[in-house]
Design a protein around this motif. Structure first.
Motif, PDB file in Angstrom:
ATOM      1  N   ASP A 136       0.829  -1.207   0.000  1.00 57.35           N
ATOM      2  CA  ASP A 136       0.000   0.000   0.000  1.00 57.35           C
ATOM      3  C   ASP A 136       0.865   1.259   0.000  1.00 57.35           C
ATOM      4  N   LEU A 137       1.917   1.251   0.811  1.00 61.45           N
ATOM      5  CA  LEU A 137       2.801   2.414   0.886  1.00 61.45           C
ATOM      6  C   LEU A 137       3.534   2.606  -0.436  1.00 61.45           C
ATOM      7  N   LEU A 138       4.001   1.528  -1.025  1.00 64.25           N
ATOM      8  CA  LEU A 138       4.683   1.627  -2.314  1.00 64.25           C
ATOM      9  C   LEU A 138       3.761   2.223  -3.373  1.00 64.25           C
ATOM     10  N   ALA A 139       2.502   1.800  -3.399  1.00 60.80           N
ATOM     11  CA  ALA A 139       1.540   2.353  -4.346  1.00 60.80           C
ATOM     12  C   ALA A 139       1.370   3.858  -4.107  1.00 60.80           C
ATOM     13  N   HIS A 140       1.350   4.262  -2.851  1.00 55.66           N
ATOM     14  CA  HIS A 140       1.241   5.684  -2.513  1.00 55.66           C
ATOM     15  C   HIS A 140       2.475   6.447  -2.997  1.00 55.66           C
ATOM     16  N   VAL A 141       3.650   5.925  -2.693  1.00 53.09           N
ATOM     17  CA  VAL A 141       4.898   6.607  -3.036  1.00 53.09           C
ATOM     18  C   VAL A 141       5.058   6.739  -4.558  1.00 53.09           C
ATOM     19  N   GLU A 142       4.550   5.770  -5.295  1.00 56.61           N
ATOM     20  CA  GLU A 142       4.659   5.836  -6.752  1.00 56.61           C
ATOM     21  C   GLU A 142       3.968   7.056  -7.339  1.00 56.61           C
ATOM     22  N   THR A 143       2.975   7.604  -6.640  1.00 52.58           N
ATOM     23  CA  THR A 143       2.230   8.747  -7.162  1.00 52.58           C
ATOM     24  C   THR A 143       2.404  10.013  -6.338  1.00 52.58           C
ATOM     25  N   CYS A 144       3.115   9.955  -5.248  1.00 51.85           N
ATOM     26  CA  CYS A 144       3.241  11.094  -4.342  1.00 51.85           C
ATOM     27  C   CYS A 144       4.639  11.716  -4.449  1.00 51.85           C
ATOM     28  N   THR A 145       4.711  12.874  -5.067  1.00 57.77           N
ATOM     29  CA  THR A 145       6.016  13.517  -5.241  1.00 57.77           C
ATOM     30  C   THR A 145       6.607  13.970  -3.903  1.00 57.77           C
TER      31      THR A 145
END
Length: 71
Positions: free
Chosen positions: A28-37
């Protein structure tokens, strides 16, 4: 936060770097980081300082080992 349920959190980012998150939380965190600059920049800052990144870039471009590049 870019549309998912996680918030930007340095403690979560540090836990991810230390591989201390449960797999489902890590995904879940990785998915967030992929789109969060913001989180991408925080990871960059948490991993190394600007000077360390400059030393790494110099080592890569010169073909030198990181532990042999002057500080």
């Amino acid at each position: 936060m870019n549309g998912n349920s996680l918030t930007c959190d340095d403690q979560l980012l540090l836990a991810m770097l230390r591989e201390e998150l449960p797999r489902d939380a890590g995904d879940d965190l990785l998915a967030h980081v992929e789109t969060c600059t913001l989180c991408q920049q925080r990871l960059n800052d948490l991993v190394a300082s600007g000077d360390e990144w400059k030393r790494a870039a110099a080592a890569i471009s010169s073909g030198a080992r990181l532990d042999k590049v002057p500080q």
